[in-house]
Design a protein around this motif. Structure first.
Motif, mmCIF file in Angstrom:
data_model
loop_
_atom_site.group_PDB
_atom_site.id
_atom_site.type_symbol
_atom_site.label_atom_id
_atom_site.label_comp_id
_atom_site.label_asym_id
_atom_site.label_seq_id
_atom_site.Cartn_x
_atom_site.Cartn_y
_atom_site.Cartn_z
ATOM 1 N N ILE A 1 0.839 -1.205 0.000
ATOM 2 C CA ILE A 1 0.000 0.000 0.000
ATOM 3 C C ILE A 1 0.873 1.254 0.000
ATOM 4 O O ILE A 1 0.654 2.187 -0.778
ATOM 5 C CB ILE A 1 -0.961 0.002 1.201
ATOM 6 N N ILE A 2 1.883 1.285 0.862
ATOM 7 C CA ILE A 2 2.766 2.456 0.935
ATOM 8 C C ILE A 2 3.499 2.653 -0.387
ATOM 9 O O ILE A 2 3.586 3.768 -0.899
ATOM 10 C CB ILE A 2 3.756 2.318 2.105
ATOM 11 N N ALA A 3 4.014 1.565 -0.958
ATOM 12 C CA ALA A 3 4.731 1.676 -2.232
ATOM 13 C C ALA A 3 3.810 2.192 -3.332
ATOM 14 O O ALA A 3 4.214 3.021 -4.149
ATOM 15 C CB ALA A 3 5.320 0.321 -2.617
ATOM 16 N N PHE A 4 2.561 1.727 -3.357
ATOM 17 C CA PHE A 4 1.621 2.170 -4.388
ATOM 18 C C PHE A 4 1.281 3.651 -4.220
ATOM 19 O O PHE A 4 1.241 4.400 -5.200
ATOM 20 C CB PHE A 4 0.352 1.315 -4.348
ATOM 21 N N LEU B 1 1.984 9.382 -5.788
ATOM 22 C CA LEU B 1 2.424 10.735 -5.456
ATOM 23 C C LEU B 1 3.526 11.216 -6.394
ATOM 24 O O LEU B 1 3.482 12.345 -6.890
ATOM 25 C CB LEU B 1 2.930 10.791 -4.009
ATOM 26 N N ILE B 2 4.489 10.363 -6.651
ATOM 27 C CA ILE B 2 5.584 10.751 -7.547
ATOM 28 C C ILE B 2 5.063 10.970 -8.961
ATOM 29 O O ILE B 2 5.466 11.914 -9.644
ATOM 30 C CB ILE B 2 6.707 9.697 -7.512
ATOM 31 N N LYS B 3 4.136 10.128 -9.373
ATOM 32 C CA LYS B 3 3.541 10.293 -10.701
ATOM 33 C C LYS B 3 2.802 11.631 -10.799
ATOM 34 O O LYS B 3 2.927 12.342 -11.798
ATOM 35 C CB LYS B 3 2.602 9.124 -10.979
ATOM 36 N N ILE C 1 3.355 14.344 -8.921
ATOM 37 C CA ILE C 1 4.340 15.433 -8.848
ATOM 38 C C ILE C 1 5.032 15.612 -10.190
ATOM 39 O O ILE C 1 5.260 16.744 -10.637
ATOM 40 C CB ILE C 1 5.362 15.158 -7.724
ATOM 41 N N ASN C 2 5.359 14.518 -10.854
ATOM 42 C CA ASN C 2 6.009 14.612 -12.165
ATOM 43 C C ASN C 2 5.108 15.285 -13.186
ATOM 44 O O ASN C 2 5.586 15.970 -14.085
ATOM 45 C CB ASN C 2 6.428 13.228 -12.657
ATOM 46 N N ARG C 3 3.811 15.104 -13.080
ATOM 47 C CA ARG C 3 2.889 15.780 -13.993
ATOM 48 C C ARG C 3 2.821 17.273 -13.709
ATOM 49 O O ARG C 3 2.679 18.081 -14.623
ATOM 50 C CB ARG C 3 1.487 15.191 -13.869
ATOM 51 N N LEU C 4 2.902 17.643 -12.424
ATOM 52 C CA LEU C 4 2.800 19.053 -12.054
ATOM 53 C C LEU C 4 4.063 19.843 -12.351
ATOM 54 O O LEU C 4 3.995 21.018 -12.690
ATOM 55 C CB LEU C 4 2.471 19.165 -10.563
ATOM 56 N N VAL C 5 5.193 19.197 -12.186
ATOM 57 C CA VAL C 5 6.468 19.883 -12.402
ATOM 58 C C VAL C 5 6.732 19.969 -13.891
ATOM 59 O O VAL C 5 6.733 18.968 -14.599
ATOM 60 C CB VAL C 5 7.623 19.134 -11.690
#
Length: 123
Positions: free
Chosen positions: A78-81, A86-88, A90-94
């Motif tokens: 669950i934590i890994a997913f 979250l990283i996905k 953030i990558n879209r926003l940046v």
């Protein structure tokens, strides 16, 4: 020594890391609660047991608590997913910065030599 410590602790990376650890600890508590109170009872419905953490295997004098291990695996997944999501996000926003082409040093030197030879031949 105090000055060096102050500089070290006030750098952005250290503070960001500290915030990440604190939030990660809180998030782990939330995921553990989700696993223990929501997911495990749901899985327990299919296995005929409500609490997975009580699943044990006794061999001789040894007790293997594989239910607690299953809880840990579920928590990790669950934590890994969520971290992946979250990283996905953030990558879209940046906005990606365009990569500037760095000239090859050999190419630059060769061009300078060529220009020097051309100037020498014209004189």
């Amino acid at each position: 020594m105090w000055k060096e410590f102050k500089e070290f602790i006030s750098r952005g990376n250290v503070i960001d890391l500290a915030v990440g650890v604190i939030i990660g600890g809180a998030f782990t508590a939330i995921v553990t609660s989700l696993t223990t109170n929501v997911i495990n009872p749901f899985i327990g419905l299919f296995l005929g047991k409500i609490d997975l953490s009580n699943l044990v295997l006794k061999v001789g004098g040894a007790t293997f608590k594989y239910g607690a291990f299953l809880n840990s695996i579920i928590n990790f997944l669950i934590i890994a997913f969520v971290v992946f999501l979250l990283i996905k996000a953030i990558n879209r926003l940046v906005k990606k910065q365009p990569v500037k082409a760095v000239p090859d040093q050999k190419q630059v030197l060769l061009e300078e030599i060529r220009d020097l030879l051309k100037d020498a031949n014209q004189k």
